[in-house]
Scaffold this motif. Structure first.
Motif, PDB file in Angstrom:
ATOM      1  N   VAL A 189       4.796   8.404   5.025  1.00 28.29           N
ATOM      2  CA  VAL A 189       3.859   7.926   6.168  1.00 28.29           C
ATOM      3  C   VAL A 189       4.228   8.818   7.219  1.00 28.29           C
ATOM      4  O   VAL A 189       5.345   8.786   7.648  1.00 28.29           O
ATOM      5  CB  VAL A 189       4.096   6.439   6.318  1.00 28.29           C
ATOM      6  N   VAL A 190       3.353   9.483   7.774  1.00 22.77           N
ATOM      7  CA  VAL A 190       3.322  10.434   9.052  1.00 22.77           C
ATOM      8  C   VAL A 190       2.259   9.949   9.928  1.00 22.77           C
ATOM      9  O   VAL A 190       1.409   9.059   9.609  1.00 22.77           O
ATOM     10  CB  VAL A 190       3.308  11.800   8.390  1.00 22.77           C
ATOM     11  N   ASN A 191       2.371  10.384  11.027  1.00 28.78           N
ATOM     12  CA  ASN A 191       1.290  10.114  12.284  1.00 28.78           C
ATOM     13  C   ASN A 191      -0.018  10.926  11.772  1.00 28.78           C
ATOM     14  O   ASN A 191      -0.101  11.835  11.110  1.00 28.78           O
ATOM     15  CB  ASN A 191       1.626  10.501  13.607  1.00 28.78           C
ATOM     16  N   SER A 192      -0.930  10.811  12.553  1.00 32.20           N
ATOM     17  CA  SER A 192      -2.302  11.238  12.360  1.00 32.20           C
ATOM     18  C   SER A 192      -2.344  12.852  12.613  1.00 32.20           C
ATOM     19  O   SER A 192      -3.491  13.250  12.023  1.00 32.20           O
ATOM     20  CB  SER A 192      -3.395  10.587  13.504  1.00 32.20           C
TER      21      SER A 192
ATOM     22  N   ILE B  13      -2.673   3.384   6.579  1.00 35.50           N
ATOM     23  CA  ILE B  13      -2.195   2.226   5.870  1.00 35.50           C
ATOM     24  C   ILE B  13      -2.581   1.108   6.506  1.00 35.50           C
ATOM     25  O   ILE B  13      -3.008  -0.087   5.842  1.00 35.50           O
ATOM     26  CB  ILE B  13      -0.613   2.538   5.983  1.00 35.50           C
ATOM     27  N   ALA B  14      -2.615   1.115   7.926  1.00 33.83           N
ATOM     28  CA  ALA B  14      -3.044  -0.208   8.472  1.00 33.83           C
ATOM     29  C   ALA B  14      -4.479  -0.424   8.329  1.00 33.83           C
ATOM     30  O   ALA B  14      -4.822  -1.734   7.953  1.00 33.83           O
ATOM     31  CB  ALA B  14      -3.012  -0.106  10.092  1.00 33.83           C
ATOM     32  N   TRP B  15      -5.459   0.457   8.107  1.00 37.61           N
ATOM     33  CA  TRP B  15      -6.720   0.393   7.976  1.00 37.61           C
ATOM     34  C   TRP B  15      -6.988  -0.414   6.540  1.00 37.61           C
ATOM     35  O   TRP B  15      -7.627  -1.689   6.381  1.00 37.61           O
ATOM     36  CB  TRP B  15      -7.364   1.452   7.922  1.00 37.61           C
TER      37      TRP B  15
ATOM     38  N   LEU C  18       7.301  -0.624   8.624  1.00 32.47           N
ATOM     39  CA  LEU C  18       8.159   0.310   8.075  1.00 32.47           C
ATOM     40  C   LEU C  18       9.598   0.220   8.918  1.00 32.47           C
ATOM     41  O   LEU C  18      10.692   0.413   8.218  1.00 32.47           O
ATOM     42  CB  LEU C  18       7.728   1.836   8.079  1.00 32.47           C
ATOM     43  N   GLY C  19       9.701  -0.002  10.086  1.00 29.19           N
ATOM     44  CA  GLY C  19      10.820  -0.041  11.046  1.00 29.19           C
ATOM     45  C   GLY C  19      11.693  -1.273  10.454  1.00 29.19           C
ATOM     46  O   GLY C  19      12.956  -1.106  10.670  1.00 29.19           O
TER      47      GLY C  19
ATOM     48  N   VAL D 199       0.699  -1.121   0.159  1.00 38.77           N
ATOM     49  CA  VAL D 199      -0.007  -0.051  -0.055  1.00 38.77           C
ATOM     50  C   VAL D 199       0.736   1.135   0.052  1.00 38.77           C
ATOM     51  O   VAL D 199       0.494   2.118  -0.626  1.00 38.77           O
ATOM     52  CB  VAL D 199      -1.109  -0.019   1.216  1.00 38.77           C
ATOM     53  N   VAL D 200       1.930   1.261   0.925  1.00 35.17           N
ATOM     54  CA  VAL D 200       2.900   2.480   0.837  1.00 35.17           C
ATOM     55  C   VAL D 200       3.338   2.823  -0.310  1.00 35.17           C
ATOM     56  O   VAL D 200       3.525   3.810  -0.958  1.00 35.17           O
ATOM     57  CB  VAL D 200       3.937   2.077   2.219  1.00 35.17           C
TER      58      VAL D 200
END
Length: 125
Positions: free
Chosen positions: A60-63, A30-32, A46-47, A15-16
């Motif tokens: 990809v960033v936080n909410s 992404i998780a959803w 990602l880690g 997805v990313v």
DNA sequence: CACGTGACAACTC
DNA sequence: AGAGTTGCCACGT
């Protein structure tokens, strides 16, 4: 698609890869989309990426539209610079305006072609 | 703003 | 086989 064992991590990375240049997505998003049980899973996936990956992890960033800190403080700066080079604008508070740069998610055709089924409920969000 | 809480998969012994 | 280790979150109070 295939009979191969697709891990949740692998699906999220898939997805990313779809996040277009100039846009960003959140971990929860992404998780959803990938069907992961928790938004945190996106960060874990990602880690584990190698340094020379072709996955655009920087998108990809936080909410809140901010860059999530990790072990190396320098990593945050590098990610921000990569995004700036892609045309992302950061606000004075250091966050990205998700209304302007947030990604809407993959196209319906892509979802179907890759056998992704969006869950009716978004896990914790 | 600082907490606490909810919630997991993959990998290595 | 099974326990232990390790990781870039989101949201409510």
């Amino acid at each position: 698609m295939s009979e191969e064992k697709e891990t949740v991590y692998r699906k999220m990375l898939l997805v990313v890869r779809e996040i277009p240049l100039g846009r960003v997505a959140t971990y929860g998003q992404i998780a959803w989309i990938a069907g992961a049980a928790s938004p945190r899973m996106a960060g874990y996936a990602l880690g584990g990426l190698p340094a020379d990956t072709d996955v655009p992890w920087q998108r990809v960033v936080n909410s809140k539209g901010g860059i999530s800190p990790r072990g190396d403080p320098m990593a945050t700066d590098r990610q921000r610079q990569m995004l700036v080079e892609e045309g992302i604008l950061f606000q004075a508070d250091g966050r990205i305006d998700l209304d302007r740069f947030g990604w809407d998610g993959p196209d319906p055709e892509w979802l179907e072609a890759n056998d992704f089924t969006l869950l009716p409920w978004r896990p914790r969000s």
